[in-house]
Write a protein that holds these residues in place. Structure first.
Motif, short mmCIF file in Angstrom:
data_model
loop_
_atom_site.label_atom_id
_atom_site.label_comp_id
_atom_site.label_asym_id
_atom_site.label_seq_id
_atom_site.Cartn_x
_atom_site.Cartn_y
_atom_site.Cartn_z
N ASN A 84 0.95 -1.21 0.09
CA ASN A 84 0.03 0.02 0.03
C ASN A 84 0.90 1.14 0.05
O ASN A 84 0.42 2.34 -0.85
CB ASN A 84 -1.11 0.00 1.13
CG ASN A 84 -2.08 -0.90 0.83
OD1 ASN A 84 -2.52 -1.18 -0.02
ND2 ASN A 84 -2.49 -1.44 2.17
N SER A 85 1.87 1.36 0.67
CA SER A 85 2.75 2.44 0.64
C SER A 85 3.55 2.61 -0.68
O SER A 85 3.62 3.59 -1.11
CB SER A 85 3.92 2.23 1.78
OG SER A 85 4.81 1.11 1.54
N TYR A 86 3.69 1.52 -1.37
CA TYR A 86 4.34 1.65 -2.81
C TYR A 86 3.37 2.21 -3.75
O TYR A 86 3.64 2.81 -4.85
CB TYR A 86 5.15 0.31 -3.01
CG TYR A 86 5.76 0.10 -4.48
CD1 TYR A 86 6.91 0.85 -4.65
CD2 TYR A 86 4.85 -0.54 -5.49
CE1 TYR A 86 7.28 0.92 -5.79
CE2 TYR A 86 5.53 -0.32 -6.81
CZ TYR A 86 6.90 0.33 -6.84
OH TYR A 86 7.43 0.19 -8.08
N ASN A 87 2.14 1.68 -3.60
CA ASN A 87 1.23 1.85 -4.66
C ASN A 87 0.60 3.18 -4.21
O ASN A 87 -0.26 3.80 -5.09
CB ASN A 87 0.03 1.05 -4.70
CG ASN A 87 0.47 -0.29 -5.04
OD1 ASN A 87 1.52 -0.58 -5.95
ND2 ASN A 87 -0.14 -1.65 -4.74
N SER A 88 0.77 3.88 -3.22
CA SER A 88 0.17 5.19 -2.97
C SER A 88 0.86 6.18 -3.79
O SER A 88 1.88 6.16 -4.45
CB SER A 88 0.45 5.77 -1.48
OG SER A 88 1.94 5.75 -1.36
N ASP A 89 0.27 7.47 -3.87
CA ASP A 89 0.75 8.58 -4.93
C ASP A 89 1.59 9.58 -4.33
O ASP A 89 2.12 10.41 -4.75
CB ASP A 89 -0.32 9.36 -5.47
CG ASP A 89 -1.44 8.31 -6.46
OD1 ASP A 89 -0.74 7.51 -7.14
OD2 ASP A 89 -2.56 8.56 -6.65
N ILE A 90 1.93 9.25 -3.10
CA ILE A 90 2.88 10.13 -2.26
C ILE A 90 4.36 9.85 -2.73
O ILE A 90 4.86 8.86 -2.54
CB ILE A 90 2.69 9.79 -0.61
CG1 ILE A 90 1.23 10.23 -0.31
CG2 ILE A 90 3.68 10.84 -0.02
CD1 ILE A 90 0.83 9.78 1.16
N ASN A 91 5.09 11.03 -2.83
CA ASN A 91 6.33 10.90 -3.53
C ASN A 91 7.13 10.47 -1.96
O ASN A 91 7.05 11.33 -0.87
CB ASN A 91 6.73 12.10 -3.85
CG ASN A 91 8.15 12.04 -4.58
OD1 ASN A 91 8.94 10.94 -4.64
ND2 ASN A 91 8.71 13.12 -5.22
#
Length: 99
Positions: A84-91
């Motif tokens: 989920n952290s990898y797939n999030s849009d947060i840089n």
């Protein structure tokens, strides 16, 4: 038996320091995995040995069940967190701690 407690406490402290010093979510998740795998399991094994030595088999069985549940669920939870952290849009450079 005491060596298992010391090993568990040492790696738990190392994991806590890693969580505090981790600069991004991936380093913090890796540090939490150190706490679970290298910190909690030796402590639980020491508790198993101690309760088996005292003859308290019901507590021994409960601790073995806790070890099995942790062994099955912790990798699953960590992989879900990482995915989920990898797939999030947060840089990742935007959320570096300490800057």
């Amino acid at each position: 038996m005491d060596i298992f407690f010391l090993i568990g406490i040492f790696f738990s402290l190392v994991g806590v320091i890693g969580i505090m010093r981790g600069k991004n979510i991936y380093q913090r998740i890796q540090s939490s995995m150190i706490i679970y795998s290298l910190g909690a399991f030796p402590i639980l094994i020491a508790l198993c040995v101690y309760n088996l030595y005292l003859g308290k088999t019901s507590i021994f069985i409960k601790i073995v069940l806790i070890i099995i549940i942790l062994f099955l669920t912790i990798p699953l939870i960590n992989s879900i967190l990482l995915k989920n952290s990898y797939n999030s849009d947060i840089n990742i450079e935007d959320i570096i701690v300490g800057q």
